[in-house]
Scaffold this active site. Structure first.
Site, PDB file in Angstrom:
ATOM      1  N   ASP A  81       0.848  -1.194   0.000  1.00 11.43           N
ATOM      2  CA  ASP A  81       0.000   0.000   0.000  1.00 11.43           C
ATOM      3  C   ASP A  81       0.890   1.252   0.000  1.00 11.43           C
ATOM      4  O   ASP A  81       1.828   1.354   0.803  1.00 11.43           O
ATOM      5  CB  ASP A  81      -0.874  -0.046   1.271  1.00 11.43           C
ATOM      6  CG  ASP A  81      -1.970   0.994   1.279  1.00 11.43           C
ATOM      7  OD1 ASP A  81      -2.416   1.393   0.189  1.00 11.43           O
ATOM      8  OD2 ASP A  81      -2.391   1.385   2.387  1.00 11.43           O
ATOM      9  N   GLY A 180      -7.889   8.685   6.767  1.00  9.94           N
ATOM     10  CA  GLY A 180      -8.061   9.019   8.177  1.00  9.94           C
ATOM     11  C   GLY A 180      -9.523   9.142   8.588  1.00  9.94           C
ATOM     12  O   GLY A 180     -10.436   8.749   7.844  1.00  9.94           O
ATOM     13  N   LYS A 183     -12.926  12.905   7.162  1.00  6.28           N
ATOM     14  CA  LYS A 183     -12.945  12.981   5.701  1.00  6.28           C
ATOM     15  C   LYS A 183     -13.719  14.174   5.158  1.00  6.28           C
ATOM     16  O   LYS A 183     -13.310  14.808   4.210  1.00  6.28           O
ATOM     17  CB  LYS A 183     -13.558  11.696   5.131  1.00  6.28           C
ATOM     18  CG  LYS A 183     -12.738  10.467   5.500  1.00  6.28           C
ATOM     19  CD  LYS A 183     -13.182   9.268   4.717  1.00  6.28           C
ATOM     20  CE  LYS A 183     -12.590   7.993   5.272  1.00  6.28           C
ATOM     21  NZ  LYS A 183     -11.133   7.987   5.251  1.00  6.28           N
ATOM     22  N   HIS A 210      -9.308   4.725  -2.408  1.00  3.67           N
ATOM     23  CA  HIS A 210      -8.618   4.849  -1.114  1.00  3.67           C
ATOM     24  C   HIS A 210      -9.504   5.664  -0.168  1.00  3.67           C
ATOM     25  O   HIS A 210     -10.501   6.232  -0.573  1.00  3.67           O
ATOM     26  CB  HIS A 210      -7.280   5.570  -1.311  1.00  3.67           C
ATOM     27  CG  HIS A 210      -6.225   4.686  -1.883  1.00  3.67           C
ATOM     28  ND1 HIS A 210      -5.107   4.320  -1.172  1.00  3.67           N
ATOM     29  CD2 HIS A 210      -6.140   4.055  -3.086  1.00  3.67           C
ATOM     30  CE1 HIS A 210      -4.365   3.526  -1.927  1.00  3.67           C
ATOM     31  NE2 HIS A 210      -4.962   3.345  -3.089  1.00  3.67           N
ATOM     32  N   SER A 213     -12.898   4.348   4.597  1.00  3.55           N
ATOM     33  CA  SER A 213     -13.490   4.034   5.905  1.00  3.55           C
ATOM     34  C   SER A 213     -14.765   4.844   6.118  1.00  3.55           C
ATOM     35  O   SER A 213     -14.888   5.976   5.636  1.00  3.55           O
ATOM     36  CB  SER A 213     -12.492   4.338   7.031  1.00  3.55           C
ATOM     37  OG  SER A 213     -11.577   3.275   7.155  1.00  3.55           O
ATOM     38  N   ASN A 253     -10.289   0.429  -0.170  1.00  6.50           N
ATOM     39  CA  ASN A 253      -9.302   0.386   0.921  1.00  6.50           C
ATOM     40  C   ASN A 253      -9.900   0.854   2.250  1.00  6.50           C
ATOM     41  O   ASN A 253     -10.422   1.968   2.335  1.00  6.50           O
ATOM     42  CB  ASN A 253      -8.142   1.327   0.599  1.00  6.50           C
ATOM     43  CG  ASN A 253      -7.273   0.821  -0.528  1.00  6.50           C
ATOM     44  OD1 ASN A 253      -7.613  -0.139  -1.205  1.00  6.50           O
ATOM     45  ND2 ASN A 253      -6.143   1.472  -0.731  1.00  6.50           N
ATOM     46  N   ASP A 255      -8.868   1.061   6.346  1.00  9.51           N
ATOM     47  CA  ASP A 255      -7.889   0.893   7.414  1.00  9.51           C
ATOM     48  C   ASP A 255      -8.340   1.585   8.709  1.00  9.51           C
ATOM     49  O   ASP A 255      -8.430   0.963   9.774  1.00  9.51           O
ATOM     50  CB  ASP A 255      -6.529   1.462   6.954  1.00  9.51           C
ATOM     51  CG  ASP A 255      -5.442   1.257   8.001  1.00  9.51           C
ATOM     52  OD1 ASP A 255      -5.604   0.393   8.873  1.00  9.51           O
ATOM     53  OD2 ASP A 255      -4.428   1.966   7.941  1.00  9.51           O
TER      54      ASP A 255
HETATM   55  P1  13P Z   1      -8.987   4.952   5.405  1.00 12.55           P
HETATM   56  O1  13P Z   1      -8.101   5.872   6.171  1.00 12.55           O
HETATM   57  O2  13P Z   1     -10.252   5.646   4.991  1.00 12.55           O
HETATM   58  O3  13P Z   1      -9.269   3.689   6.102  1.00 12.55           O
HETATM   59  O4  13P Z   1      -8.231   4.586   4.025  1.00 12.55           O
HETATM   60  C1  13P Z   1      -7.267   3.566   3.996  1.00 12.55           C
HETATM   61  C2  13P Z   1      -6.475   3.578   2.751  1.00 12.55           C
HETATM   62  O5  13P Z   1      -6.771   4.236   1.768  1.00 12.55           O
HETATM   63  C3  13P Z   1      -5.276   2.719   2.717  1.00 12.55           C
HETATM   64  O6  13P Z   1      -4.544   2.878   1.551  1.00 12.55           O
HETATM   65  O1  G3H Z   2      -3.379   5.090   3.586  1.00 15.58           O
HETATM   66  C1  G3H Z   2      -2.695   4.725   4.518  1.00 15.58           C
HETATM   67  C2  G3H Z   2      -3.105   3.553   5.309  1.00 15.58           C
HETATM   68  O2  G3H Z   2      -4.177   3.863   6.153  1.00 15.58           O
HETATM   69  C3  G3H Z   2      -1.923   2.983   6.040  1.00 15.58           C
HETATM   70  O3  G3H Z   2      -1.580   3.791   7.119  1.00 15.58           O
HETATM   71  O4  G3H Z   2       0.787   4.316   6.603  1.00 15.58           O
HETATM   72  O5  G3H Z   2      -0.125   4.594   8.915  1.00 15.58           O
HETATM   73  O6  G3H Z   2       0.242   2.301   7.961  1.00 15.58           O
HETATM   74  P1  G3H Z   2      -0.070   3.741   7.691  1.00 15.58           P
HETATM   75 ZN    ZN Z   3      -4.635   4.904   0.753  1.00 20.23          ZN
END
Ligand code: 13P
Ligand code: G3H
Ligand code: ZN
Length: 316
Positions: A81, A180, A183, A210, A213, A253, A255
Site C-alpha cells: 500500500d 483518516g 474525511k 482509497h 473508511s 481500501n 484501514d
Molecule cells: P482509510 O483511512 O479511509 O481507512 O483509508 C485507507 C487507505 O486508503 C489505505 O490505503
Molecule cells: O493510507 C494509509 C493507510 O491507512 C496505512 O496507514 O501508513 O499509517 O500504515 P499507515
Molecule cells: Zn490509501
C-alpha cells in the site's frame, strides 16, 4: 491460498469490490482471515511502509504465511500500500507480493508517469501487477499530509492518458475521499460524476478507492465515552460502496475503521477493568470484534458469498 490481484479483479469487476484491509500485527491478521471466512469473501491484505517498519517486514510476511495455513480456505492477494519506488522494488523482488502500489501522486503528471512506468516495467517482468495513483486525496498517509484545499480530484482525460502511457494495471482515483477519520465537513457524497467519466474512458479497467473508511459514529461515541477524544470525524457512506463498484471500483481500501475497532475494544476494556494488565484478554476480544467488522464490510462491498464461485472459476 494466495492468488494474484489480477485474478481477484477479473472475478469482481463491475459486480462487487474486493475489500483491501491493512494489517500490522498478528491480531489484525487473525481477525481479518476469520472475518473473511465468516462472510465467505475473497480479500486483499495491504501492507504499508509503516506496517513493514513497525516490527520487521519479515515478521508480517511470516504472519500472513501462517494465517494462510491456519485458514486454508481463504483466497487472498498480498499488496504493498502506498509504496515509494525503492519499497516497490523491494516488494517486487521479495517474491511474496501479488501486487504493489506506486504512489507518485504528489509529483507532477509527467514525473508520476515516469516513475510509475519504471515500476510497471520491473513488476511485469515478475508477473506482479501495479496500482498507481492519479489525483490527490486529502488527509494523512505515511508522512505526507494534504490540506483540504490542496486535494484534487482525478481528471478523467488525464486518467486515460496516464493508464495508456504507464501500462499500470489499476488506478487509484481521487473522487472525494481522504485518508483518516476526518474525511468530510458535514454530509458529502462521492463524486459519481467523475467516476462515471473515468469509467467511460477506461471501460473494463479496475479502479481503486482509497480513504474508504466509514468512521461509524457509534464506534466514535463509544471511544469518546471510554476516555477518547475524537471530534468531528465523518467517513464514507457505506451505501455508496456498491454503486461505486458497479462503476468499476474493484478495490476499496479500509484501514481507519479497523483502528477504531481496536481503540474502542481496548479503551472499554481498560476502563471497565482498571486493575487488569494482561494484554491477551482485550486482544482476544479485538480479534472477534475485528472479524465481525470485516464480515460486515464484505457484505456492504458485495464480496461476501463470492468465495465458492471464485474458487470454481480459478479451477477453469
Ligand atoms: P482509510 O483511512 O479511509 O481507512 O483509508 C485507507 C487507505 O486508503 C489505505 O490505503
Ligand atoms: O493510507 C494509509 C493507510 O491507512 C496505512 O496507514 O501508513 O499509517 O500504515 P499507515
Ligand atoms: Zn490509501
Amino acid at each position: 491460498m494466495i492468488v494474484t490481484t489480477a485474478q481477484l479483479f477479473k472475478h469482481a469487476y463491475g459486480k462487487y469490490a474486493v475489500g483491501a484491509y491493512n494489517i500490522n500485527n498478528a491480531e489484525q491478521a487473525m481477525g481479518l482471515f476469520k472475518g473473511a471466512l465468516l462472510s465467505k469473501a475473497p480479500f486483499i491484505i495491504q501492507i504499508s511502509k509503516g506496517a513493514r517498519n513497525y516490527t520487521d517486514k519479515r515478521m508480517l510476511e511470516a504472519i500472513i504465511r501462517a494465517a494462510g495455513e491456519i485458514f486454508p480456505d481463504a483466497i487472498f492477494a498480498v499488496h504493498l500500500d502506498h509504496g515509494d519506488e525503492a519499497t516497490c522494488y523491494d516488494c517486487i523482488n521479495s517474491g511474496f507480493f501479488s501486487s504493489v502500489m506506486i504512489d507518485a501522486s504528489h509529483d507532477p503528471f509527467e514525473k508520476n508517469i515516469e516513475i510509475t512506468k519504471r515500476v510497471v516495467d520491473a513488476a511485469h517482468k515478475k508477473g506482479i501487477s501495479v496500482e498507481a495513483e492519479l489525483g490527490m486525496l486529502g488527509g494523512v498517509e505515511e508522512d505526507i499530509k494534504v490540506e483540504d484545499g490542496h486535494a484534487t480530484l482525478t481528471n478523467p482525460a488525464e486518467a486515460e492518458e496516464f493508464v495508456k502511457r504507464t501500462g499500470c494495471d489499476s488506478l487509484a482515483c481521487a473522487i472525494g475521499t481522504s485518508h483518516g477519520a476526518f474525511k468530510f465537513k458535514g454530509k458529502q457524497s462521492l463524486h459519481f460524476d467523475v467516476l462515471q467519466k473515468i469509467k467511460a474512458r477506461l471501460p473494463g479497467f479496475p479502479l481503486v478507492m482509497h480513504g474508504s473508511s466509514s468512521v461509524p459514529q457509534d464506534e466514535v461515541a463509544r471511544i469518546n465515552a471510554a476516555g477518547g477524544s475524537i471530534k468531528d470525524s465523518v467517513g464514507v457512506d457505506t451505501a455508496e460502496y456498491l454503486p461505486a463498484a458497479k462503476l468499476g471500483v474493484t478495490k476499496i481500501n479500509i484501514d481507519t475503521d479497523g483502528r477504531l475497532v481496536w481503540t474502542r475494544v481496548h479503551r472499554e476494556f481498560f476502563r471497565d477493568k482498571p486493575a487488569e494488565f494482561d494484554f491477551r484478554p482485550p486482544g482476544k476480544i479485538f480479534m472477534e470484534e475485528y472479524a465481525k467488522f470485516i464480515s460486515s464490510r464484505n457484505h456492504l462491498l458485495g464480496s461476501a458469498n463470492q468465495l465458492d464461485d471464485l474458487r470454481a472459476s480459478l479451477k477453469k
